[in-house]
Each structure stands twice: as C-alpha cells, then as structure tokens.
Design a protein around this motif. Structure first.
Motif, mmCIF file in Angstrom:
data_model
loop_
_atom_site.group_PDB
_atom_site.id
_atom_site.type_symbol
_atom_site.label_atom_id
_atom_site.label_comp_id
_atom_site.label_asym_id
_atom_site.label_seq_id
_atom_site.Cartn_x
_atom_site.Cartn_y
_atom_site.Cartn_z
ATOM 1 N N CYS A 46 0.840 -1.214 0.000
ATOM 2 C CA CYS A 46 0.000 0.000 0.000
ATOM 3 C C CYS A 46 0.870 1.258 0.000
ATOM 4 C CB CYS A 46 -0.941 -0.002 1.201
ATOM 5 S SG CYS A 46 -0.101 -0.246 2.792
ATOM 6 N N PRO A 47 1.752 1.422 -1.003
ATOM 7 C CA PRO A 47 2.687 2.561 -0.999
ATOM 8 C C PRO A 47 2.002 3.920 -0.960
ATOM 9 C CG PRO A 47 2.661 1.444 -3.139
ATOM 10 C CD PRO A 47 1.920 0.565 -2.195
ATOM 11 N N GLN A 48 0.846 4.032 -1.586
ATOM 12 C CA GLN A 48 0.160 5.331 -1.581
ATOM 13 C C GLN A 48 -0.337 5.705 -0.194
ATOM 14 O OE1 GLN A 48 -2.745 4.662 -4.741
ATOM 15 N NE2 GLN A 48 -1.522 5.922 -6.133
ATOM 16 N N LEU A 49 -0.778 4.708 0.575
ATOM 17 C CA LEU A 49 -1.215 4.976 1.945
ATOM 18 C C LEU A 49 -0.030 5.377 2.815
ATOM 19 C CD1 LEU A 49 -3.832 2.126 2.579
ATOM 20 C CD2 LEU A 49 -4.217 4.480 1.823
ATOM 21 N N GLU A 50 1.106 4.730 2.592
ATOM 22 C CA GLU A 50 2.319 5.111 3.334
ATOM 23 C C GLU A 50 2.682 6.561 3.041
ATOM 24 O OE1 GLU A 50 7.065 3.951 3.551
ATOM 25 O OE2 GLU A 50 5.934 3.767 1.694
ATOM 26 N N GLN A 51 2.626 6.942 1.766
ATOM 27 C CA GLN A 51 2.969 8.310 1.377
ATOM 28 C C GLN A 51 2.009 9.325 1.993
ATOM 29 O OE1 GLN A 51 2.958 8.050 -2.908
ATOM 30 N NE2 GLN A 51 4.633 6.553 -2.907
ATOM 31 N N ALA A 52 0.751 8.940 2.095
ATOM 32 C CA ALA A 52 -0.243 9.843 2.694
ATOM 33 C C ALA A 52 0.060 10.076 4.171
ATOM 34 C CB ALA A 52 -1.646 9.270 2.519
ATOM 35 N N GLN A 53 0.414 8.995 4.898
ATOM 36 C CA GLN A 53 0.769 9.173 6.304
ATOM 37 C C GLN A 53 2.043 10.004 6.427
ATOM 38 O OE1 GLN A 53 0.787 6.490 10.165
ATOM 39 N NE2 GLN A 53 2.615 5.981 9.003
ATOM 40 N N GLU A 54 2.996 9.767 5.546
ATOM 41 C CA GLU A 54 4.264 10.504 5.593
ATOM 42 C C GLU A 54 4.021 12.005 5.440
ATOM 43 O OE1 GLU A 54 8.253 10.607 6.283
ATOM 44 O OE2 GLU A 54 7.066 8.767 6.164
ATOM 45 N N ALA A 55 3.163 12.365 4.480
ATOM 46 C CA ALA A 55 2.871 13.783 4.254
ATOM 47 C C ALA A 55 2.123 14.376 5.442
ATOM 48 C CB ALA A 55 2.043 13.939 2.977
ATOM 49 N N TRP A 56 1.189 13.607 5.984
ATOM 50 C CA TRP A 56 0.424 14.058 7.153
ATOM 51 C C TRP A 56 1.351 14.249 8.350
ATOM 52 C CZ3 TRP A 56 -0.152 11.667 11.914
ATOM 53 C CH2 TRP A 56 -1.143 12.185 12.747
ATOM 54 N N LEU A 57 2.246 13.290 8.579
ATOM 55 C CA LEU A 57 3.162 13.363 9.720
ATOM 56 C C LEU A 57 4.082 14.578 9.593
ATOM 57 C CD1 LEU A 57 4.464 12.221 12.284
ATOM 58 C CD2 LEU A 57 5.819 10.689 10.828
ATOM 59 N N GLU A 58 4.570 14.821 8.400
ATOM 60 C CA GLU A 58 5.439 15.978 8.176
ATOM 61 C C GLU A 58 4.705 17.266 8.538
ATOM 62 O OE1 GLU A 58 9.078 17.222 7.656
ATOM 63 O OE2 GLU A 58 8.605 15.153 7.070
ATOM 64 N N GLN A 59 3.462 17.358 8.102
ATOM 65 C CA GLN A 59 2.662 18.545 8.387
ATOM 66 C C GLN A 59 2.399 18.688 9.883
ATOM 67 O OE1 GLN A 59 -0.994 18.423 9.248
ATOM 68 N NE2 GLN A 59 -0.769 20.626 9.650
ATOM 69 N N GLN A 60 2.107 17.571 10.543
ATOM 70 C CA GLN A 60 1.836 17.594 11.981
ATOM 71 C C GLN A 60 3.063 18.040 12.768
ATOM 72 O OE1 GLN A 60 -1.051 16.676 13.935
ATOM 73 N NE2 GLN A 60 -2.067 16.998 11.966
ATOM 74 N N LEU A 61 4.222 17.532 12.400
ATOM 75 C CA LEU A 61 5.445 17.894 13.128
ATOM 76 C C LEU A 61 5.815 19.356 12.891
ATOM 77 C CD1 LEU A 61 7.596 14.667 12.570
ATOM 78 C CD2 LEU A 61 6.427 15.370 14.666
ATOM 79 N N GLN A 62 5.635 19.829 11.669
ATOM 80 C CA GLN A 62 5.920 21.239 11.385
ATOM 81 C C GLN A 62 4.984 22.152 12.169
ATOM 82 O OE1 GLN A 62 5.770 21.832 7.137
ATOM 83 N NE2 GLN A 62 7.555 20.534 6.741
ATOM 84 N N SER A 63 3.709 21.770 12.231
ATOM 85 C CA SER A 63 2.743 22.568 12.989
ATOM 86 C C SER A 63 3.049 22.522 14.480
ATOM 87 C CB SER A 63 1.322 22.057 12.737
ATOM 88 O OG SER A 63 0.968 22.207 11.387
#
Length: 308
Positions: free
Chosen positions: A171-188
C-alpha cells in the motif's frame, strides 16, 4: 449495550472532544494508561507453537483484559484516556477467528468507564504484516483511523501506523499519505504552544539501542534513524509502543523510547500489566504496573502525588 456506537473512534485524523481548540491550554498534571497487546488468541497459539495457524481459544486474554478494565475503572483520579498500542487481537485479517476475537474484545472494553476515552493504535496483527488498502479499511471500519492526532491539556499526541514504516509494499500510496500528514503535523507542532509532543505506535523504533540490528521486534535501522532524527528535531519527548511483549526501551538524542509489555501473552519475565504515564509541565514519568498490583493497590503513591 449492543452495537459499536458506544466506542468513540478517531475520524478525519482527529478524536472528537480531544482537539486543539478544546485542549490546547495546559491545565496541570494528568496521567494516562498505556497498554499493549491484549492480542486475543496468542497465549494458546504460543503454547502449542503455532502462532500462524493457532489462536482458536482466547478466554485467558479476555479475562486479563477484563481485569485491566476493572482495575483502571477504580483508579482515582481517573486517567485522561487509555491507549491500546496495537495487536488488539491475534487473528490476522483473513483468519476465520478474526470476527469473534474482535467481538469479544469489544464486549470486554464496553466495561470501561464511559468517561475514559479509548485510543486505539493499529498493530501488525490488526493490519497484517504487509497491509493492503483492504486490510487498512477493515481496521478503520472496526476501530477508527489508523493514524491521527489529539490533544490533552496542552500536550499533542500523534498516533501512527507503524506497519507502514515496517512494510508498506502492499500500500505505498497509503504510506505516502501518512508521511505527508506526519510531516505537516510535526511542522505545525514546532510552531504550536504544545507543552509536550508524544507519539503512540505499535512497533518500537528500537528495543534497547538505536544501533541494534534489525529484527522482527524493531524497525529497520535505515527507517529508524530517519524517524529518530525527525522526531528529535520536532521536539518529540517520547515514543510509546508495544509489540515486544516485554518491557524495554532507551533514550537517544533527547527522545525516549518506551516499550511496554503486554496485557496478554508474555514472552519474557514481565507479568501481565499496563503502564501508568504521568505528564507534568516539565516531565513524563511512567511506571509499569502488573494487573494484580493495579487491582490490589492502584497506582504507586509517588505517581499519585505528582497529580496533587
């Protein structure tokens, strides 16, 4: 009470009632319960040496989880929430025992005091060792979002799907979605007023040392190093996990790795138990309590004093 509606589940990557709008201000010390691996069905499977095909009995785990719920319900003051850090059941998504194990676990968890939110964290048995879009959807339908954030008294919690870190080939697309979400969460989070940032996931970054070899119970070293750097730079204070069925952990670059043993099957010398985690303005203090100890004496007196 029938049906699943009694369980408040994470949706749209957040948890109702525990949002930044309502919980961004520090209100004083609090504590939560971190538990892991009730894993209904593993105890017999482990005894008979058939962890892949076994798991056709789970009355022992039902009783242990019931003991945990009853002990937690008696604690005063109440915990702000209970986090179940993965492997809720032993049966994999395609197992014939899956539906009954989930049903029986939910029945036990319905005994939790309704004022104590239940935070569900996905594990490898909940999603499959190589998750797919279908197994992730199945989990989310049953237990809520596989990754999300929530706030408690000025503290930001990130719940992560650690199976994406371990093997996302299905499920590479789901992994990428979490990665983008996590990046945004940590930056915020860096820009926010969060008093602490804590992470809840199933598989530990490491068992004892970030330099240890790759194995079933930790994340691969290449991924581990990336995550440690990312979490440390964002000011994450600690990562809480299960999966190992023993207590372990360490600290590296200001980031504590807390590995909590199981409610269910023990693979080491620890006893069935849960972790009491006290959060103060300056510190995260935690201690593992056996279920018998928690049932008979409650949380340790010195931890309780931190909440006064």
């Amino acid at each position: 009470m029938a049906g699943d509606d009694i369980f408040l589940k994470a949706q749209r990557r957040t948890y109702k009632g525990l949002t930044e709008d309502k919980e961004k201000a520090w209100k004083g010390p609090f504590y939560f319960i971190q538990a892991a691996d009730p894993q209904l069905g593993l105890m017999k499977a482990w005894r008979v040496g058939d962890c892949n095909g076994g798991g056709d009995e789970w009355s022992e785990e039902v009783q242990l989880t019931k003991q945990a719920v009853q002990a937690i319900n008696k604690l005063q003051p109440q915990p702000r929430f209970i986090a179940l850090c993965g492997n809720l059941v032993h049966a994999m998504p395609d197992s014939p025992f899956r539906e009954e194990q989930e049903k029986d676990l939910k029945e036990v968890l319905r005994g939790t005091c309704p004022d104590i939110p239940l935070i569900f964290v996905s594990g490898n048995h909940d999603l499959g060792n190589t998750p797919t879009p279908d197994t992730v959807e199945q989990y989310c339908r049953c237990w809520g979002d596989d990754y999300f954030s929530f706030w408690v008294s000025g503290v930001l919690f990130l719940v992560l799907n650690s199976q994406f870190f371990f093997d996302a080939s299905g499920c590479p697309q789901l992994e990428q979605a979490q990665e983008a979400w996590l990046e945004q969460q940590l930056q915020s989070a860096v820009k926010s007023s969060a008093c602490h940032i804590l992470i809840l996931q199933h598989i530990p970054l490491y068992i004892c040392s970030p330099h240890e070899k790759d194995e079933y119970f930790n994340l691969q070293k290449t991924k581990r190093e990336i995550l440690i750097q990312k979490f440390s730079q964002a000011g994450v204070k600690a990562v809480f996990s299960g999966h190992y069925h023993r207590n372990a952990g360490g600290c590296h670059d200001g980031l504590e790795m807390v590995v909590t043993s199981a409610i269910g099957c023990q693979l080491g010398e620890d006893t069935h138990g849960v972790r009491v985690v006290v959060v103060t303005a300056d510190e995260i203090i935690h201690r593992y309590h056996s279920l018998d100890q928690l049932s008979e004496k409650g949380m340790d007196k010195d931890l309780k004093e931190l909440l006064a």
